[in-house]
Design a protein around this motif. Structure first.
Motif, PDB file in Angstrom:
ATOM      1  N   TYR A  44       5.990  -8.885   5.045  1.00 55.73           N
ATOM      2  CA  TYR A  44       4.860  -7.574   4.711  1.00 55.73           C
ATOM      3  C   TYR A  44       5.797  -6.342   4.736  1.00 55.73           C
ATOM      4  O   TYR A  44       5.569  -5.636   4.023  1.00 55.73           O
ATOM      5  CB  TYR A  44       3.973  -7.693   5.903  1.00 55.73           C
ATOM      6  CG  TYR A  44       2.786  -8.624   5.545  1.00 55.73           C
ATOM      7  CD1 TYR A  44       2.764  -9.542   4.684  1.00 55.73           C
ATOM      8  CD2 TYR A  44       1.459  -8.368   6.575  1.00 55.73           C
ATOM      9  CE1 TYR A  44       1.665 -10.474   4.483  1.00 55.73           C
ATOM     10  CE2 TYR A  44       0.614  -9.367   6.230  1.00 55.73           C
ATOM     11  CZ  TYR A  44       0.603 -10.266   5.233  1.00 55.73           C
ATOM     12  OH  TYR A  44      -0.489 -11.208   5.329  1.00 55.73           O
ATOM     13  N   VAL A  49       3.523  -4.161   2.100  1.00 56.28           N
ATOM     14  CA  VAL A  49       2.385  -4.590   2.050  1.00 56.28           C
ATOM     15  C   VAL A  49       1.561  -4.792   3.501  1.00 56.28           C
ATOM     16  O   VAL A  49       2.327  -4.810   4.509  1.00 56.28           O
ATOM     17  CB  VAL A  49       1.833  -5.837   1.171  1.00 56.28           C
ATOM     18  CG1 VAL A  49       2.620  -5.389  -0.276  1.00 56.28           C
ATOM     19  CG2 VAL A  49       2.734  -6.945   1.621  1.00 56.28           C
ATOM     20  N   ALA A  54      -1.911  -8.792  -1.086  1.00 56.23           N
ATOM     21  CA  ALA A  54      -0.843  -7.977  -1.706  1.00 56.23           C
ATOM     22  C   ALA A  54       0.475  -8.463  -1.722  1.00 56.23           C
ATOM     23  O   ALA A  54       1.262  -8.163  -2.660  1.00 56.23           O
ATOM     24  CB  ALA A  54      -0.997  -6.751  -1.049  1.00 56.23           C
ATOM     25  N   ALA A  58       2.719  -8.822  -4.929  1.00 58.11           N
ATOM     26  CA  ALA A  58       4.103  -8.431  -5.099  1.00 58.11           C
ATOM     27  C   ALA A  58       5.166  -9.256  -5.455  1.00 58.11           C
ATOM     28  O   ALA A  58       6.170  -9.067  -6.003  1.00 58.11           O
ATOM     29  CB  ALA A  58       4.476  -7.787  -3.600  1.00 58.11           C
TER      30      ALA A  58
END
Length: 156
Positions: A44, A49, A54, A58
């Motif tokens: 993350y 994100v 997300a 990505a």
């Protein structure tokens, strides 16, 4: 520009995007749940994100694209719908949400609420009332007998 992910982080994010929980991913990969959580948190951070969806986007992974269990988990039976369950509807966006999966369970998503359960509760309640009254009568009878015996003893 996001930093490059390790192979293990990419693997964890991919499984996470499929809908698996950290505990399931850990079992599947043979690592601790905490390690999976650390890989996901680091991924993350590197991707910039804060949600699984997300992160999946990505990485170019369609979120929820494949929600069937992974074959190596030995769950071929789980990939088939539950007996009597309808086909899972699509949301129109090409992905299935958790709500869609829930609705797809049809009549299996809630326990039956038939008259049998209600009748059993009524019969149990009636039985308990009968036991209560029987106990009251037995205690009353014992008290009256004791008083009668005492009365006879004091008269003699």
């Amino acid at each position: 520009m996001p930093k490059r992910l390790s192979d293990r982080q990419r693997e964890c994010i991919t499984l996470f995007a499929r809908g698996m929980m950290a505990k399931e991913i850990g079992r599947h990969l043979g690592i601790q749940t905490k390690t999976v959580q650390d890989h996901i948190a680091e991924a993350y951070e590197r991707l910039g994100v804060n949600t699984r969806w997300a992160a999946a986007q990505a990485l170019g992974i369609e979120p929820g694209q494949d929600r069937t269990p992974i074959p190596s988990l030995g769950s071929d039976a789980l990939s088939e719908p539950v007996g009597g369950a309808s086909q899972v509807p699509e949301t129109g966006t090409g992905t299935r949400t958790l709500y869609d999966l829930y609705v797809g369970l049809g009549k299996w998503r809630a326990p039956p609420r038939g008259a049998v359960g209600r009748i059993l509760r009524i019969l149990l309640f009636a039985f308990l009332i009968a036991v209560l009254f029987g106990s009251i009568i037995a205690v009353g009878s014992l008290v009256f007998r004791t008083v009668d015996v005492l009365h006879d003893v004091t008269r003699s």
